[in-house]
Structure formats: C-alpha cells, structure tokens
Design a protein around this motif. Structure first.
Motif, PDB file in Angstrom:
ATOM      1  N   SER A 119       0.638  -1.069  -0.056  1.00  0.00           N
ATOM      2  CA  SER A 119       0.206   0.003  -0.098  1.00  0.00           C
ATOM      3  C   SER A 119       0.864   1.346   0.101  1.00  0.00           C
ATOM      4  CB  SER A 119      -0.890   0.057   1.145  1.00  0.00           C
ATOM      5  OG  SER A 119      -0.052   0.029   2.367  1.00  0.00           O
ATOM      6  N   GLN A 120       2.022   1.237   0.373  1.00  0.00           N
ATOM      7  CA  GLN A 120       3.002   2.230   0.377  1.00  0.00           C
ATOM      8  C   GLN A 120       3.779   2.751  -0.878  1.00  0.00           C
ATOM      9  OE1 GLN A 120       5.030   0.802   3.992  1.00  0.00           O
ATOM     10  NE2 GLN A 120       4.860   2.666   4.651  1.00  0.00           N
ATOM     11  N   ARG A 159      -4.401   3.605  -8.047  1.00  0.00           N
ATOM     12  CA  ARG A 159      -4.826   3.527  -6.699  1.00  0.00           C
ATOM     13  C   ARG A 159      -6.074   4.439  -6.717  1.00  0.00           C
ATOM     14  NH1 ARG A 159      -0.379   4.736  -4.332  1.00  0.00           N
ATOM     15  NH2 ARG A 159      -0.149   2.823  -3.421  1.00  0.00           N
ATOM     16  N   GLN A 160      -7.134   3.744  -6.106  1.00  0.00           N
ATOM     17  CA  GLN A 160      -8.595   4.481  -5.857  1.00  0.00           C
ATOM     18  C   GLN A 160      -8.324   5.518  -4.717  1.00  0.00           C
ATOM     19  OE1 GLN A 160     -10.965   4.823  -8.100  1.00  0.00           O
ATOM     20  NE2 GLN A 160      -9.640   3.532  -9.396  1.00  0.00           N
ATOM     21  N   GLU A 161      -8.523   6.584  -4.739  1.00  0.00           N
ATOM     22  CA  GLU A 161      -8.422   7.813  -3.460  1.00  0.00           C
ATOM     23  C   GLU A 161      -9.534   7.380  -2.590  1.00  0.00           C
ATOM     24  OE1 GLU A 161      -7.922  11.848  -3.983  1.00  0.00           O
ATOM     25  OE2 GLU A 161      -6.820  11.691  -5.845  1.00  0.00           O
ATOM     26  N   ASP A 163     -11.135   4.592  -1.677  1.00  0.00           N
ATOM     27  CA  ASP A 163     -11.037   3.417  -0.619  1.00  0.00           C
ATOM     28  C   ASP A 163      -9.733   2.566  -0.479  1.00  0.00           C
ATOM     29  OD1 ASP A 163     -10.845   1.800  -2.938  1.00  0.00           O
ATOM     30  OD2 ASP A 163     -12.760   0.770  -2.612  1.00  0.00           O
ATOM     31  N   GLY A 164      -8.708   3.269  -1.058  1.00  0.00           N
ATOM     32  CA  GLY A 164      -7.306   2.891  -1.213  1.00  0.00           C
ATOM     33  C   GLY A 164      -6.909   1.670  -1.968  1.00  0.00           C
ATOM     34  N   SER A 165      -8.069   1.002  -2.625  1.00  0.00           N
ATOM     35  CA  SER A 165      -7.822  -0.164  -3.552  1.00  0.00           C
ATOM     36  C   SER A 165      -6.958   0.096  -4.611  1.00  0.00           C
ATOM     37  CB  SER A 165      -8.998  -0.852  -4.105  1.00  0.00           C
ATOM     38  OG  SER A 165      -9.894   0.236  -5.107  1.00  0.00           O
ATOM     39  N   MET A 166      -6.199  -0.947  -4.998  1.00  0.00           N
ATOM     40  CA  MET A 166      -5.063  -0.873  -6.000  1.00  0.00           C
ATOM     41  C   MET A 166      -5.100  -1.699  -7.125  1.00  0.00           C
ATOM     42  SD  MET A 166      -1.808  -0.753  -3.370  1.00  0.00           S
ATOM     43  CE  MET A 166      -0.710  -0.078  -4.261  1.00  0.00           C
ATOM     44  N   LEU A 179      -7.240  -2.342   0.030  1.00  0.00           N
ATOM     45  CA  LEU A 179      -6.165  -1.788   0.969  1.00  0.00           C
ATOM     46  C   LEU A 179      -5.859  -2.814   1.958  1.00  0.00           C
ATOM     47  CD1 LEU A 179      -4.795   0.743   1.922  1.00  0.00           C
ATOM     48  CD2 LEU A 179      -6.708   1.363   2.908  1.00  0.00           C
ATOM     49  N   GLU A 183      -2.026  -3.927   2.568  1.00  0.00           N
ATOM     50  CA  GLU A 183      -1.304  -3.634   3.701  1.00  0.00           C
ATOM     51  C   GLU A 183      -0.844  -4.943   4.298  1.00  0.00           C
ATOM     52  OE1 GLU A 183      -4.109  -1.366   5.993  1.00  0.00           O
ATOM     53  OE2 GLU A 183      -3.464   0.414   5.013  1.00  0.00           O
TER      54      GLU A 183
END
Length: 189
Positions: A119-120, A159-161, A163-166, A179, A183
């Motif tokens: 996620s980073q 990356r979706q702002e 929900d953080g999905s990638m 996400l 993680e």
C-alpha cells in the motif's frame, strides 16, 4: 487478553500467574504486562523453532505455505536444542521462513531488513514480494489466487482515492486488490 485468546478471564489470569512464577513476565493485576529478559529469550527461541519447522515443512516435505503454520505450532514445543541445531544446519542456515519472516539465529538475533507494505508503493513503481503479514490459510490462498508468491514482481498501476484499493500487475495479469490486502504484503522496492 482473555477475549483475544478466547478463554475465560479466570483462565487468562491463571496463565499470567504461572508465567510470572516462571519469571517469564512482569505482571501486576490490572496493570501492564511485559516480558522479562528470560521471557524474551524464551519467546525468541519459540519463534526461531517455529520458523525453522515451517521452512523444513515447506522446503523438504512440500507442504504449501498455507499448510505449514498449524503443523509448526505443534513442532515448536520440542525441547531438544541438538535437534533444532541440526535442523538449522540441514536447512543450510536459512534467514527467512516461507512467509518471508526473518528467522532468529542461535543467538536470538534477527537480520535487519527494509520492507514496506504494498500500500506504500507509488503508482508506476515495481516492487518484489518478500513477506506477508497475515499467515492465515485463507489469506495465503488468496495471495496464490492473485498469482503471487515470494519474490514475485508487482507493478502498481493505479490507486483509488476513495477506498485505497489498488490495480496491480503480476506476470502480465491485472488485478484489483483491497487496501487490506495491500497492507498485508511486505515488499522491497
């Protein structure tokens, strides 16, 4: 603590008392619990044995990485220092278990590493999977379903702002991952 271990509070309290009697923890009722130096050494030794057994089961007996944890839980309680020393030698002194976790050496030391969660990783970058944080069978099976294993190359496509999905690419196959999934993957860039 009782809820985490899924036991009654009285059972947890009895366990804590026994650990304190063995000088493995510092503990006062309703206060902070911490490992003593002896407790820390004992815990590291159990982690070391567990990870060596996982490596043996994976490398030598062809267990899958989602099968090794439960069996290693049983084997880690064998008390023969000679067996563990010979196991480590037989395995060629591995530094990491099948999940990418560092194996403490005989002195209890861990090899330092610089790892990040998926996620980073920035969009457009490629990274390599080196470990997983979640060792549960269901998570590991999902990792395999996505096409990943240790040392897999992962390219972060988006990356979706919200929900953080990638969106990632592994061996030419694109996938969208949550996400939470990202993680739980540790990577090097």
């Amino acid at each position: 603590m009782a809820a985490t271990l899924d036991v009654k509070p009285a059972t947890a309290n009895d366990m804590l008392k026994k650990l304190k009697e063995k000088n493995l923890i510092s503990y006062e009722k309703y206060k902070k619990i911490s490992l003593t130096e002896q407790g820390r050494k004992h815990a590291i030794e159990i982690v070391r044995k567990h990870r060596l057994w996982e490596t043996f089961l994976y490398d030598k007996l062809q267990f899958t990485w989602d099968e090794v944890h439960e069996v290693a839980e049983q084997l880690e309680h064998i008390r023969s220092p000679k067996l563990i020393a010979q196991l480590e030698k037989f395995l060629g002194y591995p530094e990491y278990d099948p999940h990418g976790d560092a194996i403490p050496n005989a002195k209890g030391e861990l090899r330092p590493s610089s790892r990040y969660t998926l996620s980073q990783v920035e969009v457009g970058k490629t990274c390599k999977l080196v470990a997983v944080k979640d060792n549960s069978a269901t998570f590991l099976q999902y990792v395999v379903k996505v096409g990943l294993g240790l040392s897999s190359k992962i390219k972060v496509l988006g990356r979706q702002e919200f929900d953080g999905s990638m969106e990632i690419e592994v061996k030419g196959k694109r996938s969208v991952v949550s996400l939470k999934f990202a993680e739980n993957l540790l990577v090097t860039v």
